[in-house]
Design an enzyme around this catalytic site. Sequence first.
Site, short mmCIF file in Angstrom:
data_model
loop_
_atom_site.label_atom_id
_atom_site.label_comp_id
_atom_site.label_asym_id
_atom_site.label_seq_id
_atom_site.Cartn_x
_atom_site.Cartn_y
_atom_site.Cartn_z
CB CYS A 9 -0.99 -0.02 1.16
SG CYS A 9 -0.24 0.00 2.81
NE ARG A 15 -4.51 1.56 1.71
CZ ARG A 15 -4.28 2.26 0.60
NH1 ARG A 15 -5.15 2.19 -0.40
NH2 ARG A 15 -3.19 2.98 0.48
CG ASP A 124 -5.10 5.11 2.82
OD1 ASP A 124 -5.23 4.67 3.98
OD2 ASP A 124 -4.03 5.52 2.34
#
Length: 155
Positions: A9, A15, A124
């Site tokens: 990420c 994440r 996100d």
Amino acid sequence: MAQRILFVCLGNICRSPAAEAATRTLAERRGMKLTLDSAGTAGWHTGKPPYGPMQQAAAASGIDMSDLRARQFAARDFLNFDLIIGMDHENIANINALRPANNITPVRLFTDFAPESGADHVPDPYYTRDFAGCLDLIIKASSGLLDSLCPADRP
Ligand code: 4NP
């Protein structure tokens, strides 16, 4: 069959470490042995543990992320993994920008493994603040990823 999988990420504190930990937890439950890691395309958080609210959302689903530490994605990762998975389209572009000449390691979008979700990226949560929703999508994609590696295990 892909054995070494890297999740990527932007910051490697929300994440991708959640994806690494969720996939590890689900794989252990299925008795599947995989080498899993995660990294961020940015190096801002190198050495730091996952973001607290992300850890709390994961812990609520029995997923422990506390041992993970952030690191930055590097070109050598193309040589050390069989499959690289990005959380959004920007991640995919930043990953592929570092691809060594003649390297053919597959790079996939994590939501490709959760088509039923209708999502085309993992939003996100550092910005959306929806950590529970993020974890829910990650668990779906992790499960789909494991199905794709071991179709015989499909319920
Ligand atoms: P991640 O989320 O890419 O899922 O780890 C982020 C975490 C931190 C920042 C951006 C995204 N940041 O700007 O510090």
